[in-house]
Scaffold this motif. Structure first.
Motif, mmCIF file in Angstrom:
data_model
loop_
_atom_site.group_PDB
_atom_site.id
_atom_site.type_symbol
_atom_site.label_atom_id
_atom_site.label_comp_id
_atom_site.label_asym_id
_atom_site.label_seq_id
_atom_site.Cartn_x
_atom_site.Cartn_y
_atom_site.Cartn_z
ATOM 1 N N VAL A 125 0.832 -1.203 0.000
ATOM 2 C CA VAL A 125 0.000 0.000 0.000
ATOM 3 C C VAL A 125 0.869 1.257 0.000
ATOM 4 C CG1 VAL A 125 -1.722 1.320 1.285
ATOM 5 C CG2 VAL A 125 -1.953 -1.160 1.076
ATOM 6 N N GLY A 126 1.769 1.377 0.951
ATOM 7 C CA GLY A 126 2.629 2.560 1.035
ATOM 8 C C GLY A 126 3.579 2.669 -0.138
ATOM 9 N N ALA A 127 4.162 1.544 -0.526
ATOM 10 C CA ALA A 127 5.136 1.548 -1.619
ATOM 11 C C ALA A 127 4.499 1.953 -2.948
ATOM 12 C CB ALA A 127 5.779 0.174 -1.735
ATOM 13 N N LEU A 128 3.352 1.378 -3.253
ATOM 14 C CA LEU A 128 2.694 1.703 -4.521
ATOM 15 C C LEU A 128 2.092 3.102 -4.511
ATOM 16 C CD1 LEU A 128 1.047 -1.738 -5.350
ATOM 17 C CD2 LEU A 128 3.098 -0.716 -6.362
ATOM 18 N N THR A 129 1.646 3.569 -3.334
ATOM 19 C CA THR A 129 1.160 4.940 -3.232
ATOM 20 C C THR A 129 2.298 5.925 -3.482
ATOM 21 O OG1 THR A 129 -0.559 4.265 -1.679
ATOM 22 C CG2 THR A 129 0.022 6.606 -1.701
ATOM 23 N N THR A 130 3.455 5.648 -2.902
ATOM 24 C CA THR A 130 4.627 6.499 -3.126
ATOM 25 C C THR A 130 5.023 6.498 -4.596
ATOM 26 O OG1 THR A 130 5.418 6.052 -0.884
ATOM 27 C CG2 THR A 130 7.040 6.863 -2.467
ATOM 28 N N LEU A 131 5.042 5.324 -5.198
ATOM 29 C CA LEU A 131 5.398 5.200 -6.612
ATOM 30 C C LEU A 131 4.401 5.940 -7.505
ATOM 31 C CD1 LEU A 131 7.193 3.957 -8.803
ATOM 32 C CD2 LEU A 131 5.849 1.869 -8.611
ATOM 33 N N ALA A 132 3.116 5.766 -7.237
ATOM 34 C CA ALA A 132 2.079 6.439 -8.039
ATOM 35 C C ALA A 132 2.150 7.955 -7.867
ATOM 36 C CB ALA A 132 0.701 5.928 -7.649
ATOM 37 N N LEU A 136 2.665 10.510 -10.902
ATOM 38 C CA LEU A 136 1.646 11.523 -11.204
ATOM 39 C C LEU A 136 2.151 12.954 -11.015
ATOM 40 C CD1 LEU A 136 -1.477 9.815 -9.613
ATOM 41 C CD2 LEU A 136 -0.986 10.102 -12.053
ATOM 42 N N LEU A 137 3.033 13.149 -10.035
ATOM 43 C CA LEU A 137 3.549 14.492 -9.751
ATOM 44 C C LEU A 137 4.901 14.768 -10.423
ATOM 45 C CD1 LEU A 137 2.669 14.570 -5.942
ATOM 46 C CD2 LEU A 137 1.400 15.639 -7.829
ATOM 47 N N SER A 138 5.366 13.817 -11.203
ATOM 48 C CA SER A 138 6.671 13.918 -11.876
ATOM 49 C C SER A 138 7.795 14.238 -10.884
ATOM 50 C CB SER A 138 6.624 14.969 -12.990
ATOM 51 O OG SER A 138 5.709 14.582 -13.981
ATOM 52 N N LEU A 139 7.778 13.530 -9.755
ATOM 53 C CA LEU A 139 8.819 13.674 -8.738
ATOM 54 C C LEU A 139 9.684 12.419 -8.745
ATOM 55 C CD1 LEU A 139 6.712 15.216 -5.828
ATOM 56 C CD2 LEU A 139 8.354 16.388 -7.305
ATOM 57 N N SER A 140 10.840 12.517 -9.377
ATOM 58 C CA SER A 140 11.686 11.341 -9.550
ATOM 59 C C SER A 140 12.157 10.757 -8.219
ATOM 60 C CB SER A 140 12.879 11.670 -10.440
ATOM 61 O OG SER A 140 13.694 12.651 -9.836
ATOM 62 N N VAL A 141 12.287 11.586 -7.184
ATOM 63 C CA VAL A 141 12.717 11.055 -5.892
ATOM 64 C C VAL A 141 11.653 10.111 -5.316
ATOM 65 C CG1 VAL A 141 11.833 12.986 -4.482
ATOM 66 C CG2 VAL A 141 13.806 11.645 -3.691
ATOM 67 N N LEU A 142 10.369 10.409 -5.529
ATOM 68 C CA LEU A 142 9.310 9.511 -5.070
ATOM 69 C C LEU A 142 9.245 8.249 -5.924
ATOM 70 C CD1 LEU A 142 6.323 11.863 -4.108
ATOM 71 C CD2 LEU A 142 7.980 10.736 -2.615
ATOM 72 N N VAL A 143 9.483 8.378 -7.220
ATOM 73 C CA VAL A 143 9.529 7.198 -8.084
ATOM 74 C C VAL A 143 10.660 6.282 -7.624
ATOM 75 C CG1 VAL A 143 9.979 6.373 -10.432
ATOM 76 C CG2 VAL A 143 8.471 8.339 -10.069
ATOM 77 N N THR A 144 11.825 6.864 -7.362
ATOM 78 C CA THR A 144 12.975 6.081 -6.904
ATOM 79 C C THR A 144 12.664 5.397 -5.578
ATOM 80 O OG1 THR A 144 14.546 7.487 -8.053
ATOM 81 C CG2 THR A 144 15.388 6.250 -6.180
ATOM 82 N N ALA A 145 12.109 6.157 -4.627
ATOM 83 C CA ALA A 145 11.778 5.582 -3.317
ATOM 84 C C ALA A 145 10.744 4.470 -3.451
ATOM 85 C CB ALA A 145 11.269 6.675 -2.385
ATOM 86 N N GLY A 146 9.715 4.695 -4.265
ATOM 87 C CA GLY A 146 8.679 3.690 -4.459
ATOM 88 C C GLY A 146 9.217 2.419 -5.089
ATOM 89 N N LEU A 147 10.093 2.548 -6.073
ATOM 90 C CA LEU A 147 10.660 1.367 -6.727
ATOM 91 C C LEU A 147 11.558 0.577 -5.787
ATOM 92 C CD1 LEU A 147 11.401 2.820 -10.279
ATOM 93 C CD2 LEU A 147 9.680 1.093 -9.659
ATOM 94 N N ILE A 148 12.366 1.274 -5.001
ATOM 95 C CA ILE A 148 13.222 0.572 -4.035
ATOM 96 C C ILE A 148 12.357 -0.132 -2.996
ATOM 97 C CG2 ILE A 148 14.959 0.881 -2.226
ATOM 98 C CD1 ILE A 148 16.094 3.223 -3.905
ATOM 99 N N TRP A 149 11.311 0.547 -2.544
ATOM 100 C CA TRP A 149 10.408 -0.015 -1.540
ATOM 101 C C TRP A 149 9.699 -1.257 -2.083
ATOM 102 C CZ3 TRP A 149 6.488 3.715 1.279
ATOM 103 C CH2 TRP A 149 6.026 3.126 2.455
ATOM 104 N N VAL A 150 9.180 -1.176 -3.307
ATOM 105 C CA VAL A 150 8.527 -2.336 -3.927
ATOM 106 C C VAL A 150 9.528 -3.482 -4.090
ATOM 107 C CG1 VAL A 150 7.474 -3.205 -6.064
ATOM 108 C CG2 VAL A 150 6.695 -1.042 -5.087
#
Length: 184
Positions: A125-132, A136-150
């Motif tokens: 839940v948290g990982a995919l929310t961070t990734l999404a 959606l916000l074009s924030l690469s740091v959140l994409v990176t965090a979400g991918l590492i978390w997943v």
């Protein structure tokens, strides 16, 4: 005032025992309440549902266990492949890969708190929310965090680890982890 133990609910209506202040509700005699209770009780020959041969003491086994581990491996593979395309370098991946395991510190406050903190950090839940949110916000740091978390969660699930129950660290949703302790 009549307490809830003085009556019975049947099909959404409350029936009270005779002699109680029913305040306009239907009243039943003690025998009627016993008959209603008998009608709504499970039959004497009722037994727990057969969960099948792949469930032993609440733990999954066989093909279901293999499927759960394969799902974890697929999540790990997908996250690593996406990270190769969108991530911020493998050094950052290695640095933060084990970060969700800091949630183990919650167990210092007790098993219930530990299970909550661990499950928060190891749920998709948290990982995919961070990734999404990152996408959606074009924030690469959140994409990176979400991918590492997943990737971390997928890695753990591929190894057979799962969300924790508050009854003990070794009790997880795919089943018990570690060696079973024997008495004596």
């Amino acid at each position: 005032m009549v307490g809830p133990s003085r009556g019975v609910h049947v099909q959404g209506r409350q029936y009270l025992a005779c002699g109680s202040a029913d305040h306009g509700r239907r009243a039943l005699s003690r025998g009627s309440i016993q008959r209603v209770a008998a009608m709504t009780a499970a039959p004497e020959n009722a037994r727990t549902p057969n969960l099948g041969r792949n469930v032993v003491n609440g733990a999954v086994s066989g093909g279901v266990r293999i499927l759960l581990r394969a799902e974890g491996a697929c999540a790990l593979a997908a996250a690593v492949l996406a990270y190769a395309r969108f991530g911020h370098g493998w050094g950052m991946f290695a640095l933060f890969f084990l970060t969700p395991d800091l949630s183990f510190l919650g167990y210092l406050a007790g098993p219930e708190t530990g299970a909550v903190s661990y499950n928060f950090a190891h749920s998709f839940v948290g990982a995919l929310t961070t990734l999404a949110a990152g996408a959606l916000l074009s924030l690469s740091v959140l994409v990176t965090a979400g991918l590492i978390w997943v990737a971390h969660i997928g890695f753990d699930r591929a190894l057979g680890y799962g969300l924790k129950y508050p009854d003990g660290f070794a009790l997880t949703h795919p089943g018990r982890i570690g060696r079973a302790r024997t008495g004596g």
